[in-house]
Write an enzyme that holds these catalytic residues in place. Structure first.
Site: not given
Length: 275
Positions: A108-110, A112
């Site tokens: 879910g990291c957008g 990083c």
């Protein structure tokens, strides 16, 4: 072999009673995106619709301007992950060499691995006017998502991003354990099918953070609908990008946060001057 869903045996304790059973849960695997032999990012995601993910990620990150800029794309399945190998023209590859990052992105990291605050809050692209939609169309579009979520129907544990056309149907829907990945997969699907996102609505089963707005703007979608609330920064970004942001879309209605003129005969309250 990498599959999207796994069947897991587990113990159960409910209402004071112990039992055993099998549950389907979504798979999560490292996805390495490489360009001309160099790794740009490693994200965690669901191993499905990976060509769409590679193309959508490349577009939303600004690595390429068009799907045609990707000369070749190969999905290479390794023992401990999957590599999405892309080749660009030498001059395009040179442009990303300075931005290349070797980062493992959590689910879910957008954003990083970025190196500056300015890059995190970069202005979103300004979208075209698009068209207006009725509250009934918005409600029907959101209600059409759940039956099409094949992974979520099994696991109840993944996000979806979909595109609804004025013809009254879901043109494309993509799922992933990461909401950003789901939207990137949708972007890739639309790009590969040459679908003009300006003509419909992007639908999300997640909350709306600023990265989601940036990705929707990169797609060119003038309307985005989400089941959960946006952040204040997401609302400000949508306002600047010209995106109609509708959120908290439930069975009984929704709320319009920005550019409500695209919603005809509004039944919801538009939130103005979001701080």
């Amino acid at each position: 072999m990498h599959v999207a869903v796994q069947a897991i045996d587990r113990g159960i304790w409910r209402n004071g009673v112990a039992s055993e059973g099998t549950r389907f849960i979504p798979e999560e695997t490292p996805l390495a995106l490489t360009y001309n032999g160099g790794t740009y990012a490693v994200m965690m995601g669901t191993p499905q619709n990976l060509e769409d993910f590679a193309v959508g990620f490349s577009l939303s990150e600004g690595i390429v301007k068009s799907v045609d800029d990707i000369r070749s794309l190969e999905v290479v399945r390794l023992d401990d992950g999957i590599e999405l190998r892309m080749w660009l023209a030498p001059e395009d590859a040179a442009l990303i060499s300075e931005r290349r990052r070797h980062v493992a992105g959590p689910t879910g990291c957008g954003i990083c691995g970025i190196e500056s605050i300015a890059e995190a809050v970069r202005p979103a692209a300004v979208v075209s006017q698009g068209q207006r939609f009725t509250p009934e169309e918005i409600m029907a579009a959101m209600q059409a998502i759940a039956p099409l979520q094949s992974i979520n129907l099994q696991t109840r544990a993944v996000h979806a991003a979909a595109f609804w056309s004025p013809a009254g149907n879901i043109v494309a829907l993509r799922e992933d354990v990461g909401r950003h990945n789901a939207l990137d997969k949708l972007a890739g699907s639309l790009a590969r099918s040459r679908t003009d996102a300006a003509g419909g609505m992007v639908l999300l089963t997640s909350r709306v953070s600023v990265e989601m707005v940036q990705k929707a703007a990169a797609i060119g979608a003038p309307v985005m609908i989400a089941v959960s609330a946006p952040t204040a920064l997401a609302a400000r970004t949508a306002e600047t990008a010209g995106i109609t942001l509708v959120a908290i879309a439930r069975q009984d209605g929704f709320e319009i946060f920005t550019h409500g003129s695209r919603v005809a005969a509004r039944h919801a309250t538009e939130v103005a001057d979001v701080a």
